[in-house]
Design a protein around this motif. Sequence first.
Motif, PDB file in Angstrom:
ATOM      1  N   ALA A  70       8.149  -2.740  12.142  1.00 35.50           N
ATOM      2  CA  ALA A  70       6.929  -3.298  12.718  1.00 35.50           C
ATOM      3  C   ALA A  70       5.714  -2.904  11.884  1.00 35.50           C
ATOM      4  N   GLY A  71       4.653  -3.645  12.041  1.00 37.57           N
ATOM      5  CA  GLY A  71       3.406  -3.304  11.376  1.00 37.57           C
ATOM      6  C   GLY A  71       2.850  -2.004  11.927  1.00 37.57           C
ATOM      7  N   HIS A  72       2.112  -1.280  11.097  1.00 36.72           N
ATOM      8  CA  HIS A  72       1.552  -0.006  11.541  1.00 36.72           C
ATOM      9  C   HIS A  72       0.293   0.320  10.754  1.00 36.72           C
ATOM     10  N   LEU A  73      -0.495   1.197  11.313  1.00 33.86           N
ATOM     11  CA  LEU A  73      -1.719   1.670  10.690  1.00 33.86           C
ATOM     12  C   LEU A  73      -1.500   3.096  10.236  1.00 33.86           C
ATOM     13  N   ASN A  74      -1.825   3.379   8.988  1.00 33.26           N
ATOM     14  CA  ASN A  74      -1.762   4.749   8.480  1.00 33.26           C
ATOM     15  C   ASN A  74      -3.038   5.446   8.951  1.00 33.26           C
ATOM     16  N   GLY A  75      -2.939   6.150  10.058  1.00 26.89           N
ATOM     17  CA  GLY A  75      -4.104   6.720  10.724  1.00 26.89           C
ATOM     18  C   GLY A  75      -4.863   7.747   9.921  1.00 26.89           C
ATOM     19  N   ASN A  76      -4.166   8.604   9.189  1.00 29.04           N
ATOM     20  CA  ASN A  76      -4.844   9.638   8.417  1.00 29.04           C
ATOM     21  C   ASN A  76      -5.694   9.046   7.303  1.00 29.04           C
ATOM     22  N   THR A  77      -5.139   8.144   6.530  1.00 30.69           N
ATOM     23  CA  THR A  77      -5.922   7.556   5.443  1.00 30.69           C
ATOM     24  C   THR A  77      -6.999   6.622   5.977  1.00 30.69           C
TER      25      THR A  77
END
Length: 94
Positions: A70-77
């Motif tokens: 699934a699509g995801h967001l790289n929260g840290n960056t």
Amino acid sequence: MKWVRAIGGIAVAVGLVVGWKFYNKFSTAATVRAIFLSACAEESQCIGAVEQHFQSCFDANYHWGGRRKAGHLNGNTFTDCLREKAGAPVLPHP
């Protein structure tokens, strides 16, 4: 004429998959934006920074995924991008 139905069915399936991916991206963006705006707690400088830089940082750090992921967001960056563009003291640490 059966090939027209087959192509039509494939086109509908591809359209549904692409539509679902776009829906997930925009839904994630709305949720994350709401979280960051609530974390700003009425600080106009923080809210302005989130509004100004959110979309560019989100687009740079959102990954669409693939057939099995699934699509995801790289929260840290993503957070680092917002802090870098807005200035470190503007955004609170989560």
